[in-house]
Design an enzyme around this catalytic site. Structure first.
Site, PDB file in Angstrom:
ATOM      1  CB  ALA A   1      66.043  33.436  43.437  1.00 45.89           C
TER       2      ALA A   1
ATOM      3  CG  HIS B   1      70.477  29.129  39.266  1.00 46.56           C
ATOM      4  ND1 HIS B   1      69.281  29.784  39.409  1.00 46.56           N
ATOM      5  CD2 HIS B   1      71.435  30.074  39.348  1.00 46.56           C
ATOM      6  CE1 HIS B   1      69.501  31.077  39.565  1.00 46.56           C
ATOM      7  NE2 HIS B   1      70.801  31.285  39.531  1.00 46.56           N
TER       8      HIS B   1
ATOM      9  CB  SER C   1      66.618  36.396  34.816  1.00 49.51           C
ATOM     10  OG  SER C   1      66.913  37.349  35.817  1.00 49.51           O
TER      11      SER C   1
END
Ligand code: PAF
Length: 284
Positions: free
Chosen positions: A36, A41, A189
């Site tokens: 996800a 990231h 997030s």
């Protein structure tokens, strides 16, 4: 489709790859993720690409870090989109193991996490950090990483993994990259996608509370109790449904600070609807 990206899902292929890197003295960067993927990231991947010769991103939704009743089943799984994003930023290798590969039948070892795991998240998710520490150590070993990249968003996770690597003499350097935020301050997030439009607006109060906490402290307030009272009030006024914790703490031990006379970290965990969000801010 992902021409330049090497997708691996078995341990033999991974071992062959990393043996080759070792032989040619190449450094291995690891970016462990649960998929996800978002810009947070990708910033870790970017950093890994800059600092190491070969970057391995892992995508594995680790069941052992979710307790019964948490969002393991619901956790977003977006493999195709993740692979596309990784290919776009130039990630070289992605390792996507199955649960059986990480936890084969008969698997029964787990890490008792260090002291710092017991506070904050540990009070609300008592089994979480054992699951995180165990899988991260496995991923370190599987990928033979030299350097591993984590986000500051999971501040306590970083403290736990630092202590684990020191305590167990794990020969992996840890890099911590800054939190990536939306323009309005919301920390990125994977769980933000659970929020509807109103909840997303409410969620902004987490970062606003942290900023207000910083202003109070830099403005001279040093009584921990007064600060925490204000933090909680601001979160409640902002409409969060439940506060797990709102604290100012020692940046290393995460012991809450009664009197502030040096750097602290402010941390919050609160529920907006059914979504549990965390955020933090270092205050010098
Ligand atoms: O931060 C995460 O996404 C996870 O806790 C991690 C480090 C990938 C371990 O499953």
């Amino acid at each position: 489709m992902y021409k330049k990206m090497n997708s691996i899902n078995d341990l033999h292929a991974l071992a062959q790859l990393t043996n080759g890197f070792r032989k040619s003295n190449k450094t291995i960067g690891l970016v462990p993720t649960m998929g996800a993927l978002h810009e947070g990231h990708l910033s870790l991947v970017d950093q890994a690409l800059q600092e190491t010769d070969e970057t391995i991103v892992t995508i594995f939704v680790n069941p052992s870090q979710f307790a019964a009743g948490e969002d393991l089943d619901q956790y977003p799984r977006t493999l195709e989109a993740d692979l596309e994003k990784l290919a776009e930023v130039g990630a070289q290798h992605v390792f996507v193991p199955t649960a059986d590969l990480v936890y084969p039948p008969g698997f029964s070892t787990s890490i008792t996490p260090p002291q710092v795991a017991a506070r904050l998240e540990g009070e609300f998710r008592p089994t979480h950090f054992s699951g995180v520490a165990t899988v991260v150590l496995k991923l370190f070993n599987m990928t033979r990483a030299d350097v591993a990249f984590f986000g500051q968003k999971d501040y306590q996770q970083v403290c736990v993994l630092r202590a684990m690597t020191a305590d167990l003499n794990v020969n992996v350097q840890m890099r911590v990259c800054p939190i990536v935020r939306e323009a309005d301050g919301l920390a990125l997030s994977s769980r933000n996608r659970y929020l509807d439009a109103d909840q997303r607006k409410t969620a902004l109060v987490l970062y606003q509370t942290l900023q207000h906490t910083r202003d109070l402290i830099t403005g001279g307030l040093n009584d921990g109790f007064e600060i925490v009272t204000e933090m909680r009030q601001m979160l409640i006024d902002g409409g969060v449904d439940n506060i797990d914790y709102a604290v100012v703490a020692n940046p290393q031990t995460l012991e809450t600070a009664d009197f502030i006379d040096g750097p602290v970290v402010a941390l919050v965990a609160a529920h907006v609807g059914k979504t549990r969000l965390i955020d933090n801010l270092m205050i010098q």
